[in-house]
Design a protein around this motif. Sequence first.
Motif, PDB file in Angstrom:
ATOM      1  N   UNK A 194      -0.153  10.797   1.743  1.00 10.72           N
ATOM      2  CA  UNK A 194      -0.096   9.595   2.273  1.00 10.72           C
ATOM      3  C   UNK A 194      -0.961   9.896   0.889  1.00 10.72           C
ATOM      4  N   UNK A 195      -0.800   8.680   0.142  1.00 11.28           N
ATOM      5  CA  UNK A 195      -1.308   8.763  -1.836  1.00 11.28           C
ATOM      6  C   UNK A 195      -2.944   7.671  -1.789  1.00 11.28           C
ATOM      7  N   UNK A 196      -3.797   8.091  -1.234  1.00 11.76           N
ATOM      8  CA  UNK A 196      -4.331   7.310  -1.277  1.00 11.76           C
ATOM      9  C   UNK A 196      -5.689   7.928  -2.303  1.00 11.76           C
ATOM     10  N   UNK A 197      -4.798   9.240  -2.735  1.00 11.80           N
ATOM     11  CA  UNK A 197      -5.502   9.226  -3.680  1.00 11.80           C
ATOM     12  C   UNK A 197      -6.488  11.015  -3.049  1.00 11.80           C
ATOM     13  N   UNK A 198      -7.656  10.849  -4.084  1.00 15.74           N
ATOM     14  CA  UNK A 198      -8.627  11.664  -3.490  1.00 15.74           C
ATOM     15  C   UNK A 198     -10.305  12.144  -4.410  1.00 15.74           C
ATOM     16  N   UNK A 199     -11.669  12.252  -3.698  1.00 14.97           N
ATOM     17  CA  UNK A 199     -12.562  11.784  -4.334  1.00 14.97           C
ATOM     18  C   UNK A 199     -12.700  10.944  -4.138  1.00 14.97           C
ATOM     19  N   UNK A 200     -14.148  10.326  -4.385  1.00 20.05           N
ATOM     20  CA  UNK A 200     -14.937   8.902  -3.980  1.00 20.05           C
ATOM     21  C   UNK A 200     -15.093   8.271  -5.088  1.00 20.05           C
ATOM     22  N   UNK A 235     -13.943   4.967   6.796  1.00 17.69           N
ATOM     23  CA  UNK A 235     -12.763   5.301   7.388  1.00 17.69           C
ATOM     24  C   UNK A 235     -12.306   3.943   7.746  1.00 17.69           C
ATOM     25  N   UNK A 236     -12.674   3.115   8.117  1.00 15.88           N
ATOM     26  CA  UNK A 236     -11.161   1.676   8.942  1.00 15.88           C
ATOM     27  C   UNK A 236     -10.582   1.587   7.803  1.00 15.88           C
ATOM     28  N   UNK A 237     -10.396   1.174   6.362  1.00 12.63           N
ATOM     29  CA  UNK A 237      -8.764   1.581   5.865  1.00 12.63           C
ATOM     30  C   UNK A 237      -8.275   3.005   5.420  1.00 12.63           C
ATOM     31  N   UNK A 238      -9.015   4.230   5.387  1.00 12.78           N
ATOM     32  CA  UNK A 238      -7.830   5.160   5.795  1.00 12.78           C
ATOM     33  C   UNK A 238      -8.104   5.778   6.784  1.00 12.78           C
ATOM     34  N   UNK A 239      -8.108   5.376   7.953  1.00 15.37           N
ATOM     35  CA  UNK A 239      -7.262   5.823   9.484  1.00 15.37           C
ATOM     36  C   UNK A 239      -6.760   4.737  10.085  1.00 15.37           C
ATOM     37  N   UNK A 282      -9.048  11.618   0.915  1.00 20.82           N
ATOM     38  CA  UNK A 282      -9.669  10.735   0.257  1.00 20.82           C
ATOM     39  C   UNK A 282     -11.369  10.307   1.143  1.00 20.82           C
ATOM     40  N   UNK A 283     -10.793  10.375   2.171  1.00 21.02           N
ATOM     41  CA  UNK A 283     -11.802  10.428   3.320  1.00 21.02           C
ATOM     42  C   UNK A 283     -13.113  11.789   3.633  1.00 21.02           C
ATOM     43  N   UNK A 284     -12.582  12.723   3.454  1.00 18.87           N
ATOM     44  CA  UNK A 284     -13.495  13.673   3.778  1.00 18.87           C
ATOM     45  C   UNK A 284     -15.246  13.237   2.803  1.00 18.87           C
ATOM     46  N   UNK A 285     -15.156  13.165   1.528  1.00 19.02           N
ATOM     47  CA  UNK A 285     -16.283  12.927   0.886  1.00 19.02           C
ATOM     48  C   UNK A 285     -17.173  11.409   1.700  1.00 19.02           C
ATOM     49  N   UNK A 304      -3.872  -0.760  -2.326  1.00 18.08           N
ATOM     50  CA  UNK A 304      -4.965   0.020  -2.636  1.00 18.08           C
ATOM     51  C   UNK A 304      -5.959  -0.391  -3.385  1.00 18.08           C
ATOM     52  N   UNK A 305      -5.714  -1.209  -4.280  1.00 14.15           N
ATOM     53  CA  UNK A 305      -5.996  -0.914  -5.924  1.00 14.15           C
ATOM     54  C   UNK A 305      -7.685  -2.361  -5.328  1.00 14.15           C
ATOM     55  N   UNK A 306      -7.169  -3.269  -4.777  1.00  9.79           N
ATOM     56  CA  UNK A 306      -8.061  -3.530  -3.783  1.00  9.79           C
ATOM     57  C   UNK A 306      -9.124  -3.017  -3.111  1.00  9.79           C
ATOM     58  N   UNK A 307      -8.564  -2.314  -1.859  1.00 13.91           N
ATOM     59  CA  UNK A 307      -9.392  -2.190  -1.512  1.00 13.91           C
ATOM     60  C   UNK A 307     -10.458  -0.641  -2.372  1.00 13.91           C
ATOM     61  N   UNK A 308     -10.191  -0.186  -3.505  1.00 15.86           N
ATOM     62  CA  UNK A 308     -10.922   1.089  -4.378  1.00 15.86           C
ATOM     63  C   UNK A 308     -12.037  -0.175  -5.106  1.00 15.86           C
ATOM     64  N   UNK A 309     -11.920  -1.215  -5.216  1.00 15.62           N
ATOM     65  CA  UNK A 309     -12.648  -2.334  -5.981  1.00 15.62           C
ATOM     66  C   UNK A 309     -13.290  -2.630  -4.690  1.00 15.62           C
ATOM     67  N   UNK A 310     -13.470  -3.074  -4.087  1.00 15.08           N
ATOM     68  CA  UNK A 310     -14.138  -3.048  -2.320  1.00 15.08           C
ATOM     69  C   UNK A 310     -14.824  -2.322  -2.375  1.00 15.08           C
TER      70      UNK A 310
END
Length: 236
Positions: free
Chosen positions: A220-226, A59-63, A108-111, A39-45
């Motif tokens: 699922x603890x993806x976090x919130x916001x963008x 969309x790919x990461x969070x679905x 997390x994906x909504x924004x 998840x940390x790498x995805x955030x950086x990407x």
Amino acid sequence: MLLKRFLGWCRQRKLVAENPLAETKFRRPRPPRRGGPTLEQINVILNAADDRRRRILAVLAFTGMRSGECQHLHPEDVDIRGNWIHIVSREGYETKTGENRDVPIHPRLRPFLERQPNRSRPWFFTGPATPKYPNGDHYLNTKRLNEYFLTILKKLGIPTGREDGFTIHSLRHSFKTFCIHSGIPREVVDAWQGHSPDRSAGGAYYRLSSEESQRFMTQVPFGTGEPAAPAGETEV
């Protein structure tokens, strides 16, 4: 395998009487499973991506959907008000299983979805404007998207490639790994990703209701916001 082919070549030319390996089957050794970026790498990407493609990668990461399924999303398939993404198997654009499925929209994906330009288009995600498609209304090129993804990984020093690193399909691996490690039942994650249920009693009998699907996704603890966009970036 090379020796088997060589002996077959020799047999065709009558250099040997028989190919002793003709009936032998070999399996290519599978590379170790990396589980996809963290998840940390995805955030950086996501922070490193431009705004247009950041939404697609999110969309790919969070679905956990396939890039081809993302490519074929219609605007009406993304129901932000109802909090669903409908992955529809259409003629000529069938899903891998041939079945439809619904994936809840994670907070997390909504924004990311809300930032998608609201204009008439045949596909939810489209490619950029080109001389052939000046309105930018042609469907997403998944090959170029993967190449872009690999370019970002290389700039960030993240391994790339199917054997020793990641490809865009690895985001699907990340989704499944992260969800299961977070305590989401595997049957639920399989339903979201369109995997066929296993043949055990649990897989055959399990049914996921819409209410439970939504509830599990919020856990699922993806976090919130963008993630914040890089300075100076504008809408593409």
